[in-house]
Design a protein around this motif. Structure first.
Motif, PDB file in Angstrom:
ATOM      1  N   PHE A   1       0.850  -1.176   0.000  1.00  0.00           N
ATOM      2  CA  PHE A   1       0.000   0.000   0.000  1.00  0.00           C
ATOM      3  C   PHE A   1       0.896   1.240   0.000  1.00  0.00           C
ATOM      4  N   VAL A   2       0.740   2.057  -1.010  1.00  0.00           N
ATOM      5  CA  VAL A   2       1.416   3.355  -1.063  1.00  0.00           C
ATOM      6  C   VAL A   2       0.390   4.329  -0.502  1.00  0.00           C
ATOM      7  N   THR A   3       0.623   4.762   0.737  1.00  0.00           N
ATOM      8  CA  THR A   3      -0.442   5.429   1.461  1.00  0.00           C
ATOM      9  C   THR A   3      -0.043   6.772   2.045  1.00  0.00           C
ATOM     10  N   PRO A   4      -0.930   7.749   1.887  1.00  0.00           N
ATOM     11  CA  PRO A   4      -0.703   9.044   2.511  1.00  0.00           C
ATOM     12  C   PRO A   4      -1.183   9.028   3.959  1.00  0.00           C
ATOM     13  N   GLU A   5      -0.910  10.119   4.618  1.00  0.00           N
ATOM     14  CA  GLU A   5      -1.491  10.352   5.936  1.00  0.00           C
ATOM     15  C   GLU A   5      -2.456  11.517   5.809  1.00  0.00           C
TER      16      GLU A   5
ATOM     17  N   GLY B   1       3.986  14.639   5.849  1.00  0.00           N
ATOM     18  CA  GLY B   1       4.854  15.710   6.313  1.00  0.00           C
ATOM     19  C   GLY B   1       5.939  15.166   7.218  1.00  0.00           C
ATOM     20  N   VAL B   2       6.077  15.779   8.353  1.00  0.00           N
ATOM     21  CA  VAL B   2       7.147  15.416   9.274  1.00  0.00           C
ATOM     22  C   VAL B   2       7.067  13.958   9.722  1.00  0.00           C
TER      23      VAL B   2
ATOM     24  N   LEU C   1       8.447   8.197   3.938  1.00  0.00           N
ATOM     25  CA  LEU C   1       8.921   9.329   3.149  1.00  0.00           C
ATOM     26  C   LEU C   1       8.440  10.654   3.736  1.00  0.00           C
ATOM     27  N   PRO C   2       9.266  11.311   4.565  1.00  0.00           N
ATOM     28  CA  PRO C   2       8.866  12.616   5.093  1.00  0.00           C
ATOM     29  C   PRO C   2       9.009  13.696   4.026  1.00  0.00           C
TER      30      PRO C   2
ATOM     31  N   VAL D   1      11.945  11.058  -7.022  1.00  0.00           N
ATOM     32  CA  VAL D   1      13.381  10.748  -7.031  1.00  0.00           C
ATOM     33  C   VAL D   1      13.764  10.318  -5.620  1.00  0.00           C
ATOM     34  N   ALA D   2      13.991   9.036  -5.460  1.00  0.00           N
ATOM     35  CA  ALA D   2      14.276   8.466  -4.145  1.00  0.00           C
ATOM     36  C   ALA D   2      15.729   8.647  -3.765  1.00  0.00           C
ATOM     37  N   GLU D   3      15.944   8.690  -2.468  1.00  0.00           N
ATOM     38  CA  GLU D   3      17.304   8.685  -1.942  1.00  0.00           C
ATOM     39  C   GLU D   3      17.776   7.237  -1.849  1.00  0.00           C
ATOM     40  N   GLN D   4      19.066   7.055  -1.728  1.00  0.00           N
ATOM     41  CA  GLN D   4      19.658   5.716  -1.696  1.00  0.00           C
ATOM     42  C   GLN D   4      19.099   4.887  -0.540  1.00  0.00           C
TER      43      GLN D   4
END
Length: 188
Positions: A80-84, A116-117, A145-146, A158-161
């Protein structure tokens, strides 16, 4: 090869969940351990729960439910790719989960959350009792992912490593769990 369902949990116009989910899909393809079923809840367009019978009975009356049931039944693992949203998760995702019951049973599940945070973690925390009641088995790895909107470039995530590495661990774990849990699925 096991089937991995990637679910975009937001239907909002301008949502960042879609490019994040496309990143998840790309890495899942590169991982090579799954056939992918990409589910955008905006495209799936399930109406607000409209089945007259309890989902545990699997006596569906609408074609959209029958089709959704077949897709979830075919999945061996789910991300699930999910927001808050307001310290919880999206109503579209809740609706999609509530449409079904047995189809989710003992399916391994992973989360890629954003916000967010808190990186969407409060949304995942709110999802945990729901997936537990549905009998899903949560993977240990989770991508958080903040301020994910900051990582969009030209409409792409663009993801970080570190995030890419965690997603790789999640995919490997889901592959192993799907193999171990497959005898427990409630396939129709």
């Amino acid at each position: 090869m096991p089937s991995l369902m990637i679910v975009v949990g937001s239907v909002r116009p301008g949502r960042i969940g879609l490019p994040i989910a496309r990143w998840v899909e790309q890495l899942a393809v590169e991982h090579g351990g799954f056939d992918i079923d990409f589910v955008d809840l905006a495209e799936l367009d399930l109406p607000f729960m409209d089945e007259p019978n309890h989902p545990r009975l699997r006596q569906y009356t609408h074609q959209h439910t029958i089709d959704w049931s077949a897709r979830v039944d075919a999945a061996d693992a789910v991300i699930f790719v999910t927001p808050e949203y307001n310290h919880s998760f999206s109503p579209a995702l809740k609706n999609a989960l509530d449409y079904l019951s047995q189809e989710w049973w003992r399916k391994p599940v992973g989360f890629v959350s954003y916000g967010g945070v808190s990186a969407g973690t409060r949304g995942v925390t709110a999802l945990e009792p729901v997936i537990m009641v549905l009998g899903m088995v949560r993977a240990g790895a989770a991508v958080e992912l903040p301020f994910a909107a900051r990582q969009l470039t030209g409409g792409e995530f663009v993801a970080e490593q570190k995030e890419t590495a965690i997603l790789g661990h999640l995919l490997t774990e889901l592959e192993a769990l799907s193999d171990a849990l497959k005898p427990l699925y409630n396939r129709a």
